[in-house]
Motif scaffolding. Structure first.
Motif, mmCIF file in Angstrom:
data_model
loop_
_atom_site.group_PDB
_atom_site.id
_atom_site.type_symbol
_atom_site.label_atom_id
_atom_site.label_comp_id
_atom_site.label_asym_id
_atom_site.label_seq_id
_atom_site.Cartn_x
_atom_site.Cartn_y
_atom_site.Cartn_z
ATOM 1 N N HIS A 1 -0.235 -7.778 -1.488
ATOM 2 C CA HIS A 1 0.887 -7.639 -2.437
ATOM 3 C C HIS A 1 0.729 -6.389 -3.298
ATOM 4 O O HIS A 1 0.870 -6.426 -4.515
ATOM 5 C CB HIS A 1 1.006 -8.890 -3.323
ATOM 6 N N ALA A 2 0.436 -5.279 -2.632
ATOM 7 C CA ALA A 2 0.166 -4.044 -3.378
ATOM 8 C C ALA A 2 1.441 -3.318 -3.814
ATOM 9 O O ALA A 2 1.415 -2.542 -4.748
ATOM 10 C CB ALA A 2 -0.686 -3.108 -2.520
ATOM 11 N N ARG A 3 2.548 -3.574 -3.131
ATOM 12 C CA ARG A 3 3.781 -2.819 -3.422
ATOM 13 C C ARG A 3 4.698 -3.615 -4.346
ATOM 14 O O ARG A 3 5.255 -4.644 -3.959
ATOM 15 C CB ARG A 3 4.505 -2.494 -2.112
ATOM 16 N N THR A 4 4.857 -3.135 -5.558
ATOM 17 C CA THR A 4 5.754 -3.788 -6.522
ATOM 18 C C THR A 4 7.202 -3.430 -6.185
ATOM 19 O O THR A 4 7.531 -2.262 -6.053
ATOM 20 C CB THR A 4 5.442 -3.311 -7.955
ATOM 21 N N GLN A 5 8.060 -4.442 -6.068
ATOM 22 C CA GLN A 5 9.485 -4.203 -5.813
ATOM 23 C C GLN A 5 10.326 -4.407 -7.075
ATOM 24 O O GLN A 5 11.458 -3.950 -7.156
ATOM 25 C CB GLN A 5 9.988 -5.132 -4.703
ATOM 26 N N SER B 1 7.248 -8.541 -4.664
ATOM 27 C CA SER B 1 6.314 -7.618 -3.998
ATOM 28 C C SER B 1 6.490 -7.668 -2.484
ATOM 29 O O SER B 1 7.141 -8.558 -1.942
ATOM 30 C CB SER B 1 4.877 -7.997 -4.355
ATOM 31 N N SER B 2 5.864 -6.687 -1.803
ATOM 32 C CA SER B 2 5.678 -6.768 -0.352
ATOM 33 C C SER B 2 4.242 -7.191 -0.122
ATOM 34 O O SER B 2 3.338 -6.732 -0.820
ATOM 35 C CB SER B 2 5.929 -5.410 0.307
ATOM 36 N N GLU B 3 4.023 -8.053 0.874
ATOM 37 C CA GLU B 3 2.718 -8.712 0.973
ATOM 38 C C GLU B 3 1.540 -7.824 1.393
ATOM 39 O O GLU B 3 0.442 -7.984 0.874
ATOM 40 C CB GLU B 3 2.828 -9.916 1.922
ATOM 41 N N PRO B 4 1.703 -6.881 2.328
ATOM 42 C CA PRO B 4 0.515 -6.134 2.765
ATOM 43 C C PRO B 4 -0.169 -5.345 1.638
ATOM 44 O O PRO B 4 0.378 -5.201 0.544
ATOM 45 C CB PRO B 4 1.066 -5.195 3.841
ATOM 46 N N GLY B 5 -1.356 -4.842 1.936
ATOM 47 C CA GLY B 5 -2.181 -4.179 0.922
ATOM 48 C C GLY B 5 -1.881 -2.706 0.732
ATOM 49 O O GLY B 5 -2.559 -2.035 -0.039
#
Length: 359
Positions: free
Chosen positions: A52-56, A92-96
């Motif tokens: 969840h590294a990418r904040t949307q 978030s998007s789940e990948p790192g």
């Protein structure tokens, strides 16, 4: 009719069974997640969480518990009586990888911190009155046990850059379909996406999974809007920002109670509990008023200083099963590395007003 059903008590024999060697598997996963974080640091010169590294988007809202819940749902200090709790939540998007292109279909996440929750708390969060709750857009968790997590993350680290080779290895596994499902999820507007706990939790006397269901007509309509190749790499946060600027949002917070451990395993998170047999029941509503969902100051503070951890909260909402025992070790390890590499301190906020950019 739902009130009189035979719900399994959270402390019944068989709800949790710790497999042999689990502690070693968990430690191996914590080390691998740290390796992923270091690899991302090498690309971005900034350290993010292992997943969840990418904040949307990040929003403020209210979690509303009604006063007239039936007796079997008046569980835990949170749902025993009606009340309203301030919330900060992150899409978030789940990948790192924080730079992951939004046009690539992947699971999406939602995490929220409820403020002003009082009761008997776990040690990790006993000094601040918050309840942390997290979700994922796929109902089943591919990292279904600590052992599976270790095997899959190892494969992703070694073959993540070569999907053909990764699939070749996944196809040798008995859970191939579960592992490949993440690459075929419907890539749609985050505001229309149903979110799931995936893993089981204590719910006062009982055992539950939870979900968040988009509840306004506007949100539901957006489900038909899917990401197109020419939409741009940051389409999801732009869609979200446009939506929150113009509309209020509302979600139903629902629970699904455990009645049959064979059919609804707690230790294996890769199986969906059949909603036809075990219906979802609404226990609260999340209300999100119009606002800017992409505030840079707020985004920076959340990523660099805050963390959401299901072990921060009430003992009566105890995380259950292997994947949650794993989180108890992996989350603090991931957080500690992030603070160290970014030269930041972890800040556990006690009130929503302590968060910069929230006012």
């Amino acid at each position: 009719e739902l009130e009189g059903r035979n719900y399994i008590r959270w402390d019944s024999k068989g709800v949790e069974n710790v497999p042999e060697g689990e502690q070693e598997d968990i430690q191996a996963v914590a080390d691998m997640i740290n390796d992923i974080q270091k690899a991302q640091y090498n690309s971005h010169r900034h350290c993010y969480s292992g997943t969840h590294a990418r904040t949307q988007g990040i929003v403020r809202g209210t979690f509303v518990v009604p006063d007239d819940l039936p007796k079997h749902l008046k569980q835990t200090e949170l749902f025993q009586k009606g009340g309203e709790y301030e919330v900060v939540a992150r899409y978030s998007s789940e990948p790192g990888d924080p730079g992951l292109d939004d046009r690539i279909p992947q699971p999406r996440g939602f995490a929220m911190k409820l403020f002003g929750v009082h009761g008997d708390m776990f040690d990790a969060g006993k000094d601040y009155p918050t309840q942390d709750i997290e979700f994922n857009s796929t109902p089943a968790l591919d990292l279904a046990t600590a052992k599976v997590t270790k095997e899959i993350i190892d494969l992703r680290i070694n073959y993540g850059g070569d999907q053909k080779e990764l699939y070749k290895r996944l196809e040798k596994r008995p859970d191939t379909d579960l592992q490949k499902y993440r690459d075929t999820v419907r890539n749609t507007h985050l505001e229309s996406t149903r979110q799931y706990s995936q893993t089981a939790y204590r719910f006062g006397d009982y055992v539950i999974k939870w979900c968040l269901v988009p509840d306004s007509e506007t949100q539901r309509k957006l489900y038909d809007e899917t990401v197109k190749p020419d939409d741009g790499a940051d389409i999801l946060h732009r869609w979200l920002q446009n939506f929150h600027k113009e509309h209020d949002a509302s979600y139903l917070f629902q629970v699904q109670l455990c009645e049959n451990l064979e059919d609804q395993p707690v230790e294996y998170a890769g199986k969906v509990w059949d909603p036809e047999k075990y219906p979802w029941q609404t226990v609260a509503t999340l209300k999100i008023p119009k606002q800017d969902s992409f505030n840079y100051e707020l985004k920076m503070f959340w990523e660099d200083h805050m963390r959401v951890d299901p072990w921060h909260g009430l003992k009566t909402l105890q995380p259950l099963g292997g994947p949650n025992r794993l989180r108890k070790v992996v989350y603090p390890a991931s957080s500690a590395l992030r603070r160290k590499m970014n030269g930041r301190k972890e800040i556990n906020v006690k009130s929503i007003n302590e968060i910069p950019g929230m006012a």
